[in-house]
Design a protein around this motif. Structure first.
Motif, short mmCIF file in Angstrom:
data_model
loop_
_atom_site.label_atom_id
_atom_site.label_comp_id
_atom_site.label_asym_id
_atom_site.label_seq_id
_atom_site.Cartn_x
_atom_site.Cartn_y
_atom_site.Cartn_z
N CYS A 233 0.85 -1.20 0.00
CA CYS A 233 0.00 0.00 0.00
C CYS A 233 0.89 1.25 0.00
N CYS A 236 0.04 3.57 3.49
CA CYS A 236 0.40 3.19 4.86
C CYS A 236 1.50 2.12 4.92
N CYS A 249 -7.09 -1.71 1.00
CA CYS A 249 -6.22 -1.83 2.17
C CYS A 249 -7.17 -1.93 3.36
N CYS A 254 -6.87 4.69 2.62
CA CYS A 254 -5.85 4.23 1.68
C CYS A 254 -6.54 3.83 0.38
ZN LIG Z 1 -2.88 1.27 3.42
#
Ligand SMILES: [Zn+2]
Length: 402
Positions: A233, A236, A249, A254
């Motif tokens: 991702c 994050c 995610c 996200c």
């Molecule tokens: Zn994420």
């Protein structure tokens, strides 16, 4: 610092417990359904997460609403959001108290002191995705349905706390800095061969106090094998997978930032990697990203700071040249009304014997809402809400004055 909610009072056997029980059961079905739906997504992103509990919870809520709503407008509002996704978007993203605000005074009085009505939204929606919130999990936990996310989070927190301040700081930072570990990194960490890992720029000597066996146990407790075929991702650092054509995610914030084309170009999670367990990522590492951003800013100013002093009484304690101290807590969510309520009963400044207490909220919190929140805090001198940019500006001003 960690937020918490209160338990439900035991029912007292009078007549009004019937509606209370029906309402609680309905809320429970909805909360459990949301969680199951999220788990089904995670287990097999290609299948529609059909979920009986949620369906049933929505039907029961519709029945209660039809029975107790004050007028036709209230019913029409409900009917607009009766599909599963409509219900999540319309109802689950609001404080629980608003679910009954169109009910008759008699019905509301019967439910009046149910503590679950203090809870915030059960879901956060980003684009066409949703994620359940800490409040949803807290409600389930208080109502006797143990949750694996909470379980892992609690185990990791108690491991960190039991190990003392230096290990706490090292361990919590390690988890935030490493949402995933390659096989090589995990092996190195498990042998306390920390030199192999990326240098921790915020280290203030705590790494020298770390026991290798403890690090190994922390890694075993906090991480799980990452499923195959995932991407990293870009927001994050945890893992993304495809649900149909949509990347996901565990945080809706996200998910909205990456579309299907961008997903294809993201780096793969290497085979044999490990990732933080969901509860650890959700409750410790993801909110920690903002905590470390603040620490990096403070470090760039050359100011002395402590991370999570007194085992997390605040997130960061900053000391300015004149001896002025600021206790900072990072609040990586958008429920600013709830934040104000929690600050009203908080004593972080006093507990840290600090000159000021500042709560840092995400940069995209709308300025009018921040101003309104600070006006509400006017009666509590020394307490304020700021973005990271405003905190930075504040530090500059204070340093200029010193
Ligand atoms: Zn994420």
């Amino acid at each position: 610092m960690h937020d918490g909610a209160q338990g439900e009072p035991a029912s007292n056997g009078c007549e009004s417990t019937q509606l209370r029980n029906q309402f609680l059961e309905t809320v429970f079905l909805i909360a459990a359904g949301l969680r199951k739906r999220e788990e089904l997504f995670a287990a097999n992103p290609r299948r529609y997460p059909y979920c009986n509990e949620l369906r049933l919870g929505i039907q029961r809520f519709a029945a209660l609403h039809a029975q107790h709503a004050e007028d036709n407008q209230a019913l029409r509002n409900l009917l607009d959001g009766l599909s599963e996704s409509g219900f999540i978007r319309t109802w689950c993203t609001r404080d629980l108290s608003t679910w009954i605000e169109q009910w008759t005074p008699a019905a509301r009085e019967e439910l009046g002191n149910l503590e679950c009505l203090e809870l915030g939204p059960f879901a956060e929606v980003g684009g066409s995705f949703f994620n359940i919130t800490g409040d949803c999990l807290e409600f389930l936990r208080l109502n006797g349905n143990g949750n694996t996310d909470d379980f892992h989070e609690n185990r990791v927190y108690s491991m960190l706390r039991d190990a003392g301040q230096a290990a706490y700081v090292f361990g919590r930072k390690f988890l935030i800095l490493h949402p995933t570990l390659s096989w090589e990194e995990r092996t190195a960490a498990a042998h306390a061969n920390l030199a192999v890992l990326e240098v921790d720029q915020l280290d203030q000597g705590e790494v020298a106090h770390i026991d290798g066996a403890w690090v190994q146990e922390l890694v075993d407790t906090a991480y799980e094998r990452a499923p195959l075929g995932l991407k990293v991702c870009p927001v994050c650092g945890w893992t993304m997978s495809l649900h149909g054509l949509r990347p996901m995610c565990l945080d809706a914030r996200c998910t909205v930032r990456v579309d299907a084309d961008e997903y294809e170009n993201l780096p793969d999670v290497p085979p044999n990697s490990y990732r933080l367990r969901r509860g650890v990522m959700r409750f410790i590492a993801k909110p920690g990203i903002l905590e470390l951003q603040i620490a990096h800013k403070v470090q760039a100013f050359g100011l002395p700071f402590e991370l999570w002093p007194l085992l997390d009484t605040c997130d960061i304690l900053i000391t300015l040249p004149g001896g002025h101290t600021i206790a900072v807590d990072a609040k990586d969510h958008h429920d600013i009304d709830r934040l104000v309520r929690s600050i009203e009963s908080d004593d972080m400044r006093e507990a840290m014997a600090a000159s000021e207490a500042i709560y840092v909220v995400p940069a995209d919190t709308p300025p009018p809402r921040r101003r309104a929140a600070n006006r509400r805090l006017a009666h509590k001198p020394g307490y304020s809400i700021k973005t990271l940019r405003e905190l930075t500006q504040h530090l500059k001003t204070e340093m200029g004055d010193a």
